[in-house]
Design a protein around this motif. Structure first.
Motif, PDB file in Angstrom:
ATOM      1  N   LEU A  13      -9.304 -13.834  45.664  1.00 32.78           N
ATOM      2  CA  LEU A  13     -10.349 -12.723  45.046  1.00 32.78           C
ATOM      3  C   LEU A  13     -10.668 -13.639  44.007  1.00 32.78           C
ATOM      4  O   LEU A  13     -10.116 -14.992  43.168  1.00 32.78           O
ATOM      5  CB  LEU A  13      -9.061 -11.932  44.058  1.00 32.78           C
ATOM      6  CG  LEU A  13      -9.230 -11.021  42.871  1.00 32.78           C
ATOM      7  CD1 LEU A  13     -10.569 -10.034  43.274  1.00 32.78           C
ATOM      8  CD2 LEU A  13      -8.449 -10.728  42.006  1.00 32.78           C
ATOM      9  N   ILE A  14     -11.764 -13.277  43.421  1.00 34.52           N
ATOM     10  CA  ILE A  14     -12.761 -14.214  42.854  1.00 34.52           C
ATOM     11  C   ILE A  14     -12.895 -13.651  41.927  1.00 34.52           C
ATOM     12  O   ILE A  14     -13.881 -12.570  41.944  1.00 34.52           O
ATOM     13  CB  ILE A  14     -13.857 -15.147  43.412  1.00 34.52           C
ATOM     14  CG1 ILE A  14     -13.738 -16.116  44.486  1.00 34.52           C
ATOM     15  CG2 ILE A  14     -14.955 -15.435  42.711  1.00 34.52           C
ATOM     16  CD1 ILE A  14     -15.002 -16.085  45.493  1.00 34.52           C
ATOM     17  N   LEU A  15     -12.828 -14.332  40.195  1.00 34.52           N
ATOM     18  CA  LEU A  15     -13.095 -13.427  39.177  1.00 34.52           C
ATOM     19  C   LEU A  15     -13.786 -14.247  37.892  1.00 34.52           C
ATOM     20  O   LEU A  15     -14.153 -15.016  38.334  1.00 34.52           O
ATOM     21  CB  LEU A  15     -11.712 -13.165  37.660  1.00 34.52           C
ATOM     22  CG  LEU A  15     -10.092 -12.816  38.665  1.00 34.52           C
ATOM     23  CD1 LEU A  15      -9.579 -13.216  38.515  1.00 34.52           C
ATOM     24  CD2 LEU A  15     -10.966 -11.728  39.229  1.00 34.52           C
ATOM     25  N   VAL A  16     -14.789 -13.730  38.093  1.00 35.44           N
ATOM     26  CA  VAL A  16     -16.458 -13.953  37.090  1.00 35.44           C
ATOM     27  C   VAL A  16     -16.099 -13.935  35.671  1.00 35.44           C
ATOM     28  O   VAL A  16     -15.978 -12.510  35.113  1.00 35.44           O
ATOM     29  CB  VAL A  16     -17.494 -13.369  37.556  1.00 35.44           C
ATOM     30  CG1 VAL A  16     -18.954 -14.601  37.769  1.00 35.44           C
ATOM     31  CG2 VAL A  16     -17.435 -13.658  39.407  1.00 35.44           C
ATOM     32  N   MET A  17     -16.126 -14.503  34.834  1.00 37.97           N
ATOM     33  CA  MET A  17     -15.726 -14.142  33.622  1.00 37.97           C
ATOM     34  C   MET A  17     -16.569 -14.528  33.057  1.00 37.97           C
ATOM     35  O   MET A  17     -17.677 -15.791  33.094  1.00 37.97           O
ATOM     36  CB  MET A  17     -13.974 -15.112  32.991  1.00 37.97           C
ATOM     37  CG  MET A  17     -13.252 -14.517  33.498  1.00 37.97           C
ATOM     38  SD  MET A  17     -11.738 -15.350  33.177  1.00 37.97           S
ATOM     39  CE  MET A  17     -11.749 -14.518  30.889  1.00 37.97           C
ATOM     40  N   GLU A  18     -17.634 -14.028  31.689  1.00 39.06           N
ATOM     41  CA  GLU A  18     -18.159 -14.397  30.693  1.00 39.06           C
ATOM     42  C   GLU A  18     -18.111 -13.213  29.150  1.00 39.06           C
ATOM     43  O   GLU A  18     -16.845 -11.727  28.956  1.00 39.06           O
ATOM     44  CB  GLU A  18     -19.654 -13.123  31.094  1.00 39.06           C
ATOM     45  CG  GLU A  18     -19.988 -14.304  32.179  1.00 39.06           C
ATOM     46  CD  GLU A  18     -21.592 -13.230  32.480  1.00 39.06           C
ATOM     47  OE1 GLU A  18     -21.657 -12.321  31.617  1.00 39.06           O
ATOM     48  OE2 GLU A  18     -21.830 -13.871  33.045  1.00 39.06           O
ATOM     49  N   ALA A  28      -9.459 -17.453  42.189  1.00 42.15           N
ATOM     50  CA  ALA A  28     -11.018 -18.779  41.623  1.00 42.15           C
ATOM     51  C   ALA A  28     -11.241 -17.306  40.310  1.00 42.15           C
ATOM     52  O   ALA A  28     -11.862 -16.222  40.306  1.00 42.15           O
ATOM     53  CB  ALA A  28     -11.313 -18.629  42.517  1.00 42.15           C
ATOM     54  N   ILE A  29     -11.074 -18.575  39.556  1.00 41.24           N
ATOM     55  CA  ILE A  29     -11.875 -18.536  38.436  1.00 41.24           C
ATOM     56  C   ILE A  29     -13.209 -19.177  37.816  1.00 41.24           C
ATOM     57  O   ILE A  29     -12.800 -20.208  37.838  1.00 41.24           O
ATOM     58  CB  ILE A  29     -10.868 -18.492  36.593  1.00 41.24           C
ATOM     59  CG1 ILE A  29      -9.511 -17.265  37.364  1.00 41.24           C
ATOM     60  CG2 ILE A  29     -11.416 -17.452  36.020  1.00 41.24           C
ATOM     61  CD1 ILE A  29      -8.208 -17.883  36.346  1.00 41.24           C
ATOM     62  N   VAL A  30     -14.270 -18.467  38.258  1.00 42.14           N
ATOM     63  CA  VAL A  30     -15.557 -19.087  37.293  1.00 42.14           C
ATOM     64  C   VAL A  30     -16.157 -18.307  36.366  1.00 42.14           C
ATOM     65  O   VAL A  30     -16.284 -17.376  36.285  1.00 42.14           O
ATOM     66  CB  VAL A  30     -16.247 -18.820  38.626  1.00 42.14           C
ATOM     67  CG1 VAL A  30     -15.492 -19.383  40.044  1.00 42.14           C
ATOM     68  CG2 VAL A  30     -17.087 -17.582  38.959  1.00 42.14           C
ATOM     69  N   GLY A  31     -17.458 -18.623  35.559  1.00 44.47           N
ATOM     70  CA  GLY A  31     -17.880 -18.549  34.486  1.00 44.47           C
ATOM     71  C   GLY A  31     -18.609 -19.774  34.045  1.00 44.47           C
ATOM     72  O   GLY A  31     -18.425 -20.822  34.722  1.00 44.47           O
TER      73      GLY A  31
END
Length: 657
Positions: free
Chosen positions: A614-619, A441-444
């Motif tokens: 897996l969760i990826l937090v993008m900034e 998962a991709i969040v941000g």
């Protein structure tokens, strides 16, 4: 949803008067000159050399038959005039005796006139000879019409085949263009080039080529006959040519710029109309009707001024040519009359020459009137050529590499860097691995680069540095077709085409059986609402799919991805338009779909990704955190802040920067 629009800052649609929703930057205008563009357009006829040569030959024969006609009619007039005068003269005498007698009696003018006529004193009109002349003229004109008709049919075939090929090239070119081109080109502008400009090119070729060819051949043929008939009058007529060239060149130079502006404004207006029509609901919601109407009126007024100016300026050519032709006609009539009176020319020759002078100015006038059509067509051709000359996406590697057909679907990012604009970094040195069967998962926040990551996986854009591998094979070494055939994608913005619901689901795998289509529909809960429609799976969706709801559209796109059975699944806010209960059902179906597949899920609603492996937090294009839902909450970092903002009673105020 991140992507190019989220990272480039505000942009405006080319020039003033853009729509209220903004848009992408239009490519800079690179106007070609008229000559090279016209030659490039004519060179497209090269594959049809045979028919084109036949067209030229038939046109030449038709022109020869046409220009010989006035000369023969002049001979007929001479027969009538000789008979009419001859029967008034005493029979038994010769023409020389009659002329000498008139001179002795002081009637020199009549003597000069009769000396220029081929007659026999006392002989009446020779109707047999006249009938032969008129019959010959009739046959020649009929043959000229037949050859002209055959020429027109052949030319029509050549033009339509040329246009057909050009349309095919444009369609193929669009499929070879990178996604970045469509980001910069408004859809309405692109559609205008593919439709309006293409139609105008075809119409201009159809209307001008035959006319131009016939007119040029007619000018040459008539000039030859004019010099044969009377060199003096022919020289007088030649004054028309430099005057015509000068007048046409002066007017065409100004009108060409106006035609380019006209078709450019047409494309921009179409882009604006398409944009406002697509966002019609938002225009109403935000009360921007007046601004939208004002922007439309401004662009429509610009198009009106350009169109009016182009047509008015180019329209001056026709009356100017007619004025020059009339002046020459008057001079020829006066000088020709004097030559007949002096016996230097027969009356039939003058009659034929007057016909030639009218026929000579007529093709010149037609050439002038064709200039505006030709300029309009070349202006449209320039816009089509700009599309054909646009930089294409990098070609597939040769020889291409292919992952194993039964590969597990492991995706690995290795030092990936990418930016939409050269001086504005977005993703720098990104590395991650998505294991087979794993849901990532991709969040941000908006603009963090989430959708950009997906675009890179699909090779909608090429990397600036690093590489992405699928089962150990660099995707840049794979063909795009191979890569995308292994990837299923469900976007937030649904796309359905005009056709039945069954066809829209089967778009993911055209060779799917009816049972497989129904199984995919049941798995994604499409089957529930389809049976409430009058025609079930045979219900025809219109181009906008307005006869189903937004949530039902999204379910159909999910069913399409189910049916494709991809190795890699990408879900970009795929349940954003469905209700909560349906979302829960779809999440269960997606869990089954994601089994044994590598999945990427972009989500703003964090409740939909709690079970992700897996969760990826993008900034700002970088991964600032990664882990499971529980691990990230326990860490109390960026993910925990996002989660609290969604589920706490009140979201904390953002810190001032």
């Amino acid at each position: 949803m991140s992507g190019p629009g989220a990272t480039r800052g505000p942009v405006r649609r080319g020039g003033p008067g853009g729509g209220p929703f903004g848009g992408a930057q239009l490519p800079a205008e690179k106007s070609m000159t008229f000559g090279p563009s016209a030659l490039r357009l004519l060179r497209r006829l090269a594959p049809h050399r045979g028919p084109v040569l036949a067209v030229v030959l038939l046109g030449a024969i038709s022109v020869v038959f046409t220009v010989v006609g006035p000369w023969l009619l002049g001979q007929g007039t001479n027969l009538i005039f000789a008979g009419a005068i001859g029967q008034t003269l005493p029979a038994g005498s010769t023409k020389e005796e009659v002329v000498e007698g008139l001179r002795v009696s002081g009637q020199s003018a009549q003597a000069d006139l009769i000396s220029g006529i081929d007659l026999v004193p006392g002989q009446h009109i020779d109707f047999n000879a006249l009938a032969v002349v008129l019959g010959t003229v009739l046959v020649l004109y009929v043959l000229a019409s037949v050859f002209s008709w055959v020429q027109g049919r052949l030319l029509n075939t050549v033009v339509q085949r040329t246009t057909f090929t050009l349309r095919e090239e444009v369609e193929a070119k669009i499929n070879r263009l990178p996604l970045s081109y469509f980001d910069k080109m408004p859809r309405g502008e692109l559609l205008s080039r593919v439709t309006n400009d293409m139609d105008n090119v075809a119409q201009s070729l159809q209307q001008t080529l035959s006319q131009l060819l016939t007119s040029l051949l007619t000018v040459v043929g008539i000039l030859v006959m004019m010099f044969i008939t009377s060199p003096l009058l022919a020289v007088i007529s030649l004054v028309t040519i430099p005057l015509t060239v000068v007048i046409t060149a002066l007017i065409a130079k100004r009108s060409q710029k106006l035609f380019v502006t006209q078709w450019k404004a047409t494309g921009e207006l179409n882009a604006q109309v398409e944009e406002n029509f697509t966002g019609h609901a938002l225009v109403k919601v935000f009360g921007r009707q007046r601004e939208t109407e004002a922007a439309f009126s401004a662009k429509n007024d610009e198009l009106y001024r350009a169109s009016f100016g182009a047509q008015f300026v180019s329209g001056i050519i026709m009356p100017a040519m007619m004025f020059v032709g009339n002046l020459v006609y008057v001079v020829i009539a006066v000088v020709g009359g004097l030559q007949v009176a002096s016996g230097a020319l027969s009356i039939g020759a003058v009659q034929a020459f007057i016909q030639y002078s009218r026929q000579f100015t007529q093709p010149l006038t037609q050439l002038g009137s064709m200039v505006n059509l030709l300029q309009s067509g070349v202006a449209s051709a320039e816009r089509v050529f700009e599309l054909l000359d646009a930089e294409e996406q990098t070609p597939d590697a040769a020889p291409a590499e292919t992952p194993p057909a039964d590969g597990p679907g492991r995706l690995r990012f290795e030092g990936v860097s990418f930016r939409y604009v050269a001086d504005r970094p977005l993703i720098d040195d990104l590395s991650l691995t998505a294991e087979p069967g794993q849901t990532v998962a991709i969040v941000g926040p908006t603009g963090a680069g989430k959708s950009t990551l997906v675009n890179l996986i699909m090779r909608f854009y090429e990397l600036d540095a690093g590489r992405i591998t699928l089962d150990g094979v660099d995707i840049a070494r794979m063909t795009r077709h191979d890569l995308r055939s292994r990837t299923g994608m469900v976007l937030q913005d649904t796309w359905l085409f005009g056709g039945t619901i069954r066809d829209n689901i089967a778009y993911g795998r055209p060779d799917a059986t009816e049972e497989e289509i129904l199984a995919a529909a049941r798995a994604t809960y499409v089957d529930r609402f389809v049976h409430s429609l009058p025609d079930g799976y045979d219900t025809v969706l219109d181009d906008e799919a307005s006869n189903v709801s937004a949530g039902e559209k999204q379910l159909l796109t999910i069913a399409r991805a189910f049916l494709a059975e991809p190795s890699v699944l990408i879900l970009d806010e795929a349940t954003s338009s469905v209700d909560t209960r349906t979302e829960q059902l779809v999440q269960k179906a997606m869990s089954a779909l994601r089994a044994d597949r590598t999945s990427f899920v972009i989500a703003h609603r964090l409740s939909t990704i709690r079970d992700a492996d897996l969760i990826l937090v993008m900034e700002s294009g970088s991964i600032v955190e990664q882990g499971s839902h529980a691990e990230l909450l326990a860490a109390g970092g960026a993910y925990a802040a996002l989660y609290a903002a969604q589920f706490a009673d009140a979201a904390p105020e953002p810190e001032a920067r």
